[in-house]
Design a protein around this motif. Sequence first.
Motif, PDB file in Angstrom:
ATOM      1  N   GLU A   1       0.819  -1.209   0.000  1.00 51.08           N
ATOM      2  CA  GLU A   1       0.000   0.000   0.000  1.00 51.08           C
ATOM      3  C   GLU A   1       0.857   1.266   0.000  1.00 51.08           C
ATOM      4  N   HIS A   2       2.113   1.111  -0.321  1.00 49.13           N
ATOM      5  CA  HIS A   2       3.071   2.224  -0.275  1.00 49.13           C
ATOM      6  C   HIS A   2       2.970   3.134  -1.501  1.00 49.13           C
ATOM      7  N   PHE A   3       2.505   2.585  -2.634  1.00 49.78           N
ATOM      8  CA  PHE A   3       2.643   3.275  -3.914  1.00 49.78           C
ATOM      9  C   PHE A   3       1.519   4.277  -4.169  1.00 49.78           C
ATOM     10  N   LEU A   4       1.899   5.391  -4.826  1.00 48.98           N
ATOM     11  CA  LEU A   4       0.960   6.471  -5.104  1.00 48.98           C
ATOM     12  C   LEU A   4       0.711   6.675  -6.595  1.00 48.98           C
ATOM     13  N   CYS A   5       1.537   6.064  -7.436  1.00 48.32           N
ATOM     14  CA  CYS A   5       1.423   6.248  -8.888  1.00 48.32           C
ATOM     15  C   CYS A   5       1.351   4.877  -9.574  1.00 48.32           C
ATOM     16  N   PRO A   6       0.811   4.826 -10.784  1.00 48.64           N
ATOM     17  CA  PRO A   6       0.582   3.532 -11.435  1.00 48.64           C
ATOM     18  C   PRO A   6       1.833   2.813 -11.924  1.00 48.64           C
ATOM     19  N   THR A   7       2.831   3.538 -12.393  1.00 49.69           N
ATOM     20  CA  THR A   7       4.025   2.882 -12.925  1.00 49.69           C
ATOM     21  C   THR A   7       5.220   3.114 -12.005  1.00 49.69           C
TER      22      THR A   7
ATOM     23  N   GLY B   1       8.128  11.791  -5.343  1.00 48.70           N
ATOM     24  CA  GLY B   1       8.623  12.597  -4.235  1.00 48.70           C
ATOM     25  C   GLY B   1       9.405  13.807  -4.689  1.00 48.70           C
ATOM     26  N   LEU B   2      10.246  13.622  -5.692  1.00 47.00           N
ATOM     27  CA  LEU B   2      11.023  14.748  -6.212  1.00 47.00           C
ATOM     28  C   LEU B   2      10.122  15.790  -6.849  1.00 47.00           C
ATOM     29  N   ARG B   3       9.124  15.330  -7.596  1.00 47.82           N
ATOM     30  CA  ARG B   3       8.192  16.272  -8.232  1.00 47.82           C
ATOM     31  C   ARG B   3       7.409  17.051  -7.181  1.00 47.82           C
ATOM     32  N   ALA B   4       7.041  16.358  -6.086  1.00 51.46           N
ATOM     33  CA  ALA B   4       6.293  17.015  -5.012  1.00 51.46           C
ATOM     34  C   ALA B   4       7.127  18.079  -4.323  1.00 51.46           C
ATOM     35  N   ARG B   5       8.436  17.927  -4.385  1.00 53.43           N
ATOM     36  CA  ARG B   5       9.330  18.917  -3.778  1.00 53.43           C
ATOM     37  C   ARG B   5       9.731  20.024  -4.748  1.00 53.43           C
ATOM     38  N   GLY B   6       9.194  19.977  -5.949  1.00 51.27           N
ATOM     39  CA  GLY B   6       9.422  21.062  -6.891  1.00 51.27           C
ATOM     40  C   GLY B   6      10.419  20.787  -7.988  1.00 51.27           C
ATOM     41  N   SER B   7      10.950  19.573  -8.064  1.00 52.42           N
ATOM     42  CA  SER B   7      11.893  19.236  -9.127  1.00 52.42           C
ATOM     43  C   SER B   7      11.183  19.224 -10.472  1.00 52.42           C
ATOM     44  N   THR B   8      11.892  19.595 -11.518  1.00 54.77           N
ATOM     45  CA  THR B   8      11.300  19.551 -12.852  1.00 54.77           C
ATOM     46  C   THR B   8      11.095  18.100 -13.265  1.00 54.77           C
ATOM     47  N   GLU B   9      10.190  17.885 -14.203  1.00 52.90           N
ATOM     48  CA  GLU B   9       9.921  16.529 -14.664  1.00 52.90           C
ATOM     49  C   GLU B   9      11.170  15.909 -15.293  1.00 52.90           C
ATOM     50  N   GLU B  10      11.915  16.701 -16.036  1.00 52.44           N
ATOM     51  CA  GLU B  10      13.125  16.192 -16.688  1.00 52.44           C
ATOM     52  C   GLU B  10      14.162  15.755 -15.670  1.00 52.44           C
ATOM     53  N   ALA B  11      14.397  16.602 -14.667  1.00 50.65           N
ATOM     54  CA  ALA B  11      15.397  16.290 -13.652  1.00 50.65           C
ATOM     55  C   ALA B  11      14.983  15.087 -12.817  1.00 50.65           C
ATOM     56  N   ALA B  12      13.697  15.039 -12.455  1.00 50.93           N
ATOM     57  CA  ALA B  12      13.196  13.930 -11.647  1.00 50.93           C
ATOM     58  C   ALA B  12      13.266  12.620 -12.428  1.00 50.93           C
ATOM     59  N   HIS B  13      12.933  12.680 -13.707  1.00 53.70           N
ATOM     60  CA  HIS B  13      12.966  11.482 -14.550  1.00 53.70           C
ATOM     61  C   HIS B  13      14.391  10.955 -14.684  1.00 53.70           C
ATOM     62  N   LYS B  14      15.329  11.840 -14.909  1.00 47.29           N
ATOM     63  CA  LYS B  14      16.740  11.438 -15.046  1.00 47.29           C
ATOM     64  C   LYS B  14      17.253  10.800 -13.760  1.00 47.29           C
ATOM     65  N   ARG B  15      16.948  11.434 -12.641  1.00 46.80           N
ATOM     66  CA  ARG B  15      17.416  10.908 -11.354  1.00 46.80           C
ATOM     67  C   ARG B  15      16.743   9.572 -11.038  1.00 46.80           C
TER      68      ARG B  15
END
Length: 216
Positions: free
Chosen positions: A90-96, A104-118
């Motif tokens: 029950e930990h997961f919040l997104c489908p994939t 978590g990174l997106r929620a903290r304001g990271s850009t989609e590109e940066a979060a995806h790369k990391r």
Amino acid sequence: MSCSITLKSLKFPKGEKTLFHNVNLSVGHKEKVAVIGPNGCGKSTLLKIIAGLQSGFEGTLELFHRPVRTPKEYKPFRDDVGYLPQDVSEHFLCPTVIEDVMFGLRARGSTEEAAHKRALQMLDSLGIFHLRNRSVFELSGGEQKIAALAGILILEPKILLLDEPTNALDDQAQQRVLKLLQSIEKSMVIISHHREFIEGLTPTVYTLRNKGLHPL
């Protein structure tokens, strides 16, 4: 030594009984400690108390030398603590997988590109890059455990609380997790019944009993 976690005379009443009492522990900055003990002795409850997810305890919990008891007092430390539960279903919040690790990174304001790369880097380091586009709900129990761990590690918390991190993992996956945790210089409290894993991670091991924590 600067302490990340301090427990003083911690006690957890459970109905008419006491699950444990007189638990004292100091976890230094970047120190790793393991807690073992029989099923039902309260190991997971102890970890939830440190994670700010279990109320009703008596005694003192300090994070970075500041006493915390209520959700309001814990709030300033929420981003500093990464907690991996024993059951991550029950930990997961997104489908994939990739979306969840990025969340978590997106929620903290990271850009989609940066979060995806990391996120891709983190998945690769844990050996599950090939699962990036899979539904988290189609993964095996072991794969879910590693995906959940990736979502925690990517946020770089100062404290890691890991409840059976290698449960349901095969030997190869256990070694990947062990190698990664060995390389991370953070304060950790690990619950595990895998002695070889514990011995590879830390020499500091405690046994939880009703009357406290005892060095092994």
